[in-house]
Design an enzyme around this catalytic site. Sequence first.
Site, PDB file in Angstrom:
ATOM      1  N   SER A  94      59.021 -26.513  32.354  1.00  0.00           N
ATOM      2  CA  SER A  94      57.790 -26.470  31.572  1.00  0.00           C
ATOM      3  C   SER A  94      57.836 -27.416  30.370  1.00  0.00           C
ATOM      4  CB  SER A  94      57.523 -25.022  31.137  1.00  0.00           C
ATOM      5  OG  SER A  94      56.215 -24.872  30.656  1.00  0.00           O
ATOM      6  N   ASP A 146      59.775 -41.717  30.406  1.00  0.00           N
ATOM      7  CA  ASP A 146      58.737 -42.701  30.729  1.00  0.00           C
ATOM      8  C   ASP A 146      58.469 -43.665  29.584  1.00  0.00           C
ATOM      9  OD1 ASP A 146      58.638 -41.411  33.115  1.00  0.00           O
ATOM     10  OD2 ASP A 146      56.557 -40.742  32.968  1.00  0.00           O
ATOM     11  N   LYS A 202      57.843 -27.212  36.826  1.00  0.00           N
ATOM     12  CA  LYS A 202      56.665 -26.436  36.387  1.00  0.00           C
ATOM     13  C   LYS A 202      55.808 -27.342  35.515  1.00  0.00           C
ATOM     14  CE  LYS A 202      55.195 -22.282  33.896  1.00  0.00           C
ATOM     15  NZ  LYS A 202      54.398 -22.932  32.837  1.00  0.00           N
TER      16      LYS A 202
END
Length: 480
Positions: free
Chosen positions: A286, A297, A311
């Site tokens: 999560s 990224d 999740k």
Amino acid sequence: MMKSAKLFSAALSGCLALSLAFAPAALAEENAANTASKTDMINEVMQYLEYYNIEGVDQDTLIRGAIDGMISTLDDPYSSYFNSEEAAEFEHSVDLEYVGIGIMLMYTPTELYIEEVMPGSPAEQAGLKRGDTILKVDGIPYAQMEGDELAGAAGTKVTLLVQRSGSNKTFIVTRNEINTDSVTSKVLGKNVAYIAISGFTEDADEDFTAELAKMRAAGMKSLVLDLRDNTGGYMDTAKNIAAQFIDNGVMLYTADSSGQLVPEMITGGSKIGVPVVVLTNEYTASASEALTGALRDNKLATIVGTRSYGKARIQSLLPMSNGDMLKLTTMKYLTPNKEDFNHIGLAPDIEIQGKAAQLVTALQIAGLQSITLTGDHHILDINGVAFAGNVGLLKQNNKVYASARVLAALTESDLAWDAKNKKVVLTTGAGKAFGFTLASKEAVSVNGETLIDLTAFKKKFPALSWSYNSAQNNLKLSIQ
């Protein structure tokens, strides 16, 4: 889950109000009539059940059953309904508050032992130590335990029969309210910082800021950020922590039921300014995955460990008029590169199995050149600092063995299993392969873990130094 549900629930209510305001009057009346008709049907069924059911029914039970039934049709494991008591318990768990004795346990097929003892906890006060093997809890042997024997109300006592250094000891511990630190930090060597975030509590962002400042004051030149076993928490806490790494950029993309992607931007943040290594495992979930994806990224971190939980959904906490709470999935999120990893997880840049091996690898990437491990099959110290994990010590047939994973990490080698020849193979960065076979006893397999004879290992990897303290049953491994 959001730190403040009001932001998202209010936004959702605004969207609904906007869409209804533009609906034709006749259609609005028809929708209202349909809703009333369906509500009447539910009430009608409830009246029949109350009047005719021979077993007798309770209206509150019927209502709760209807609510749970509606939520179950969503086929969403993250949405649920809490009464006021359950809601309070849930919020306590998110803030890492619970009743217990303050230990982290490690379960194996053959034993249960204490991996960590929390400072100031009832367990520490009673004299329990990391590495202690728990034989019985309130007289129940480990083989017969169901997993909840340590649970109980604050103020109640639990009796533990523990094995330590070959001797059995009994400890009586009083359960109490435990408030776990969400952020902890350590310094290894002169300038490699280690920060672990165990959960994104409401205050974890402030705690992280304080710990990061301590690490900078200590001369931090690289950072290992440990998100293993971090199952998430408040998403805006994660965003605030991400802003300590990212000055300006996308943290993630969100999408509600419309499917339109909306960037969640970080502006006015700060650049971390040092190399970062993030540790993940299958329980990194999560909000911790959101932070991992943002750092990866934005090319700010190398990810080490195993694939994360998967999740990529956000829940809002919606207050009910009666004081209850609805936890409802209201958004999905994608990484800055628009990767939807729900049910898949984020793959690490470098996949490593085993707590100790993961940590050694991360510290090496962070620039720690001299590493000394001490411990046994329960505990681990790295350069004199305590960590969760172990070196996999085994003494058998006058030979001393250590975990193949740990040895591979220390020598920066790739580890593989040759099933045909029943041997473990370590391949160095230069491409040279060394095998250790089960038949020769250079390697052994115990409970699915492969260990290597250190005398045989030293012959092939002379840079490794090791010593074994038989009196303390303690192993020391060093690589320079």
